[in-house]
Design an enzyme around this catalytic site. Structure first.
Site, PDB file in Angstrom:
ATOM      1  N   THR A 219       0.853  -1.192   0.000  1.00 21.12           N
ATOM      2  CA  THR A 219       0.000   0.000   0.000  1.00 21.12           C
ATOM      3  C   THR A 219       0.888   1.241   0.000  1.00 21.12           C
ATOM      4  O   THR A 219       2.095   1.148  -0.255  1.00 21.12           O
ATOM      5  CB  THR A 219      -0.993  -0.019   1.189  1.00 21.12           C
ATOM      6  OG1 THR A 219      -1.939   1.032   1.016  1.00 21.12           O
ATOM      7  CG2 THR A 219      -0.319   0.141   2.535  1.00 21.12           C
ATOM      8  N   ASN A 220       0.325   2.410   0.272  1.00 18.58           N
ATOM      9  CA  ASN A 220       1.121   3.638   0.298  1.00 18.58           C
ATOM     10  C   ASN A 220       0.727   4.487   1.507  1.00 18.58           C
ATOM     11  O   ASN A 220      -0.113   4.082   2.299  1.00 18.58           O
ATOM     12  CB  ASN A 220       0.939   4.408  -1.025  1.00 18.58           C
ATOM     13  CG  ASN A 220      -0.526   4.693  -1.287  1.00 18.58           C
ATOM     14  OD1 ASN A 220      -1.192   5.343  -0.503  1.00 18.58           O
ATOM     15  ND2 ASN A 220      -1.036   4.178  -2.408  1.00 18.58           N
ATOM     16  N   ARG A 221       1.312   5.658   1.628  1.00 22.74           N
ATOM     17  CA  ARG A 221       1.143   6.433   2.863  1.00 22.74           C
ATOM     18  C   ARG A 221      -0.116   7.294   2.903  1.00 22.74           C
ATOM     19  O   ARG A 221      -0.319   8.060   3.841  1.00 22.74           O
ATOM     20  CB  ARG A 221       2.384   7.312   3.079  1.00 22.74           C
ATOM     21  CG  ARG A 221       3.619   6.502   3.425  1.00 22.74           C
ATOM     22  CD  ARG A 221       4.809   7.383   3.650  1.00 22.74           C
ATOM     23  NE  ARG A 221       4.533   8.430   4.614  1.00 22.74           N
ATOM     24  CZ  ARG A 221       5.149   9.601   4.645  1.00 22.74           C
ATOM     25  NH1 ARG A 221       6.049   9.887   3.739  1.00 22.74           N
ATOM     26  NH2 ARG A 221       4.853  10.487   5.561  1.00 22.74           N
ATOM     27  N   SER A 222      -0.966   7.182   1.902  1.00 21.77           N
ATOM     28  CA  SER A 222      -2.167   8.026   1.894  1.00 21.77           C
ATOM     29  C   SER A 222      -3.094   7.675   3.058  1.00 21.77           C
ATOM     30  O   SER A 222      -3.378   6.510   3.317  1.00 21.77           O
ATOM     31  CB  SER A 222      -2.906   7.832   0.576  1.00 21.77           C
ATOM     32  OG  SER A 222      -4.192   8.383   0.672  1.00 21.77           O
ATOM     33  N   ALA A 286      -5.251   7.504  -3.605  1.00 21.67           N
ATOM     34  CA  ALA A 286      -3.889   7.219  -4.052  1.00 21.67           C
ATOM     35  C   ALA A 286      -3.889   5.762  -4.515  1.00 21.67           C
ATOM     36  O   ALA A 286      -3.678   4.844  -3.727  1.00 21.67           O
ATOM     37  CB  ALA A 286      -2.911   7.439  -2.919  1.00 21.67           C
TER      38      ALA A 286
END
Ligand code: CTP
Length: 417
Positions: A219-222, A286
């Site tokens: 996943t990502n930091r959003s 995101a």
């Protein structure tokens, strides 16, 4: 955290009718938060309400007189007693009866006018909101239900009570919801005739999760905060809002239809299904650009032979590109807003992204700044339009960025009517 003034609430005159339920103590917190958000809260208490909370408590949190009596000016906030109800009703933006007892609901439904609150309700021409709170099956009684239906048929907004434990120890339906829900409901009632009234808006939020094996994902930091703020701003403007989200742990905006998804592919399916008949799509999510090529069906195990693990990733579907394609045939959504997270050469990258993805507005931010972008409550964005113009907004809360974007979307929708 300091509570920020909310554009929708600033200088709005809210008549808060408090009636005789133990939940009256929750109305104190509500009155306090609304005041901090910029509203002018005039509290009218019934006699029964004063058995639970004192007028001074409300006066202390609102900084305004509290109205309790139909007959005596000195305890009617200084307004001449014979016209207090007219003065209070005039110019009110909303009459919110919170908590509303079975007795008060019956009086409102039948036009009884024997105390300051019920007489003011008859004099007022602003929208009415009721949040019932009552113990032991009174809420489900056919009489109460009929009275509520009568009020709703006349356009009153209802805040559904919640299930839970009552003061009596019984468990059931009839508890007053907590302050954030009540504020969400008030915002919905106040924004009902706003700039996006009758428009269908779809917002995506959060970083998608791409499965690696049954226990792991990429996943990502959003955080999803900007997307949720957009959904709230659209609700404040009276829109019919669908929020497609992969974010975790954020309070759901009251009044939005929520569709929970996980991966980019699920989000794409949800977006393509929802955009039929949609006026505007705001792609704040995101979306992961890559996902594991072949997710393992069992947990990936460590082995003694190798100290590294090589993952093969493949591209995820580009949701905005698929929307662009769809839009050619169906001309919906009428307005599409994209977002761009960049770490260098912001304007140039954003311009080419805007063209490639076929969006009407592109909200770009520099993710290298520590006070803007991922996870924090503030953002500093550049808003690019399809005519080549762009506007650099100063650092502001994500709520304010959301309000700004929604204003721009409303302008575009107006032009394309
Ligand atoms: N987006 C999308 N589908 C994807 C990836 C992104 O619809 N698979 C959307 C995002 O929601 C956002 C916009 O496209 O509104 C731009 O996202 P961003 O990650 O900045 O751009 P990318 O497409 O990843 O392009 P690049 O790799 O060049 O940054």
């Amino acid at each position: 955290m300091e509570i920020e003034h909310t554009t929708l609430l600033i200088q709005k005159r809210i008549l808060l009718g408090v009636t005789g339920s133990i939940a009256a103590y929750k109305a104190v917190d509500l009155a306090s938060k609304l005041t901090q958000m910029g509203a002018l809260v005039d509290v009218i208490m019934t006699d029964a309400a004063q058995q639970f909370v004192t007028p001074l408590t409300f006066q202390s949190v609102t900084g305004r007189p509290v109205y309790t009596n139909l007959w005596q000016s000195d305890i009617s906030g200084g307004l001449a007693a014979h016209i207090a109800h007219i003065g209070l009703a005039e110019g009110a933006d909303l009459l919110a009866v919170i908590p509303a007892t079975a007795n008060t609901l019956a009086k409102l439904a039948h036009g009884l006018a024997d105390d300051l609150l019920s007489i003011t309700a008859l004099a007022a021409r602003c929208p009415l909101l009721v949040a019932p709170a009552m113990d032991g099956g009174m809420y489900q009684h056919i009489t109460t239900q009929t009275n509520i239906t009568t009020l709703q048929d006349r356009g009153a907004f209802l805040v559904d009570p919640e299930e839970g434990r009552f003061a009596s120890g019984l468990v059931g339906l009839g508890r007053l919801p907590e302050t954030p829900t009540l504020i969400g409901a008030l915002r919905r009632a106040l924004g009902n005739d706003g700039a996006l009234s009758g428009q269908k808006i779809v917002v995506t939020a959060g970083g998608t999760r791409e499965s690696l094996d049954p226990v792991r994902f990429l996943t990502n930091r959003s955080s999803g905060k900007q997307g949720y703020a957009l959904a709230q701003a659209a609700l404040d403007a009276g829109a019919d809002v669908t929020l497609i989200t992969s974010a975790k742990g954020l309070p759901m905006p009251y009044g939005a239809r929520i569709i929970t998804v996980s991966s980019a592919e699920q989000m794409q399916q949800a977006v393509l299904t929802q955009i039929v008949g949609t006026d505007a799509l705001l792609m704040a999510a995101a979306v992961a650009d890559f996902r594991p090529h072949s997710p393992a069906s069992h947990k990936i195990k460590k082995t003694d032979e190798s100290s590294t693990l090589v993952l093969t990733l493949e591209k995820t579907p580009d949701i905005l590109l698929s929307v662009k394609e769809r839009r050619r045939d169906v001309h919906r959504p009428r307005v599409v807003v994209g977002f761009a997270a960049e770490s260098e050469d912001l304007i140039n990258y954003a311009r080419s992204k805007m063209e490639r993805k076929g969006v009407d507005l592109l909200i770009a931010n520099d993710i290298t700044a520590s006070d803007a972008g991922f996870d924090v409550d503030t953002n500093r964005v550049v808003v690019l339009a399809s005519d080549g113009s762009y506007e650099q907004l100063e650092l502001m809360s994500k709520a304010k960025v959301g309000e700004y974007i929604i204003r721009r979307v409303a302008q575009l929708l107006n032009h394309r009517r």
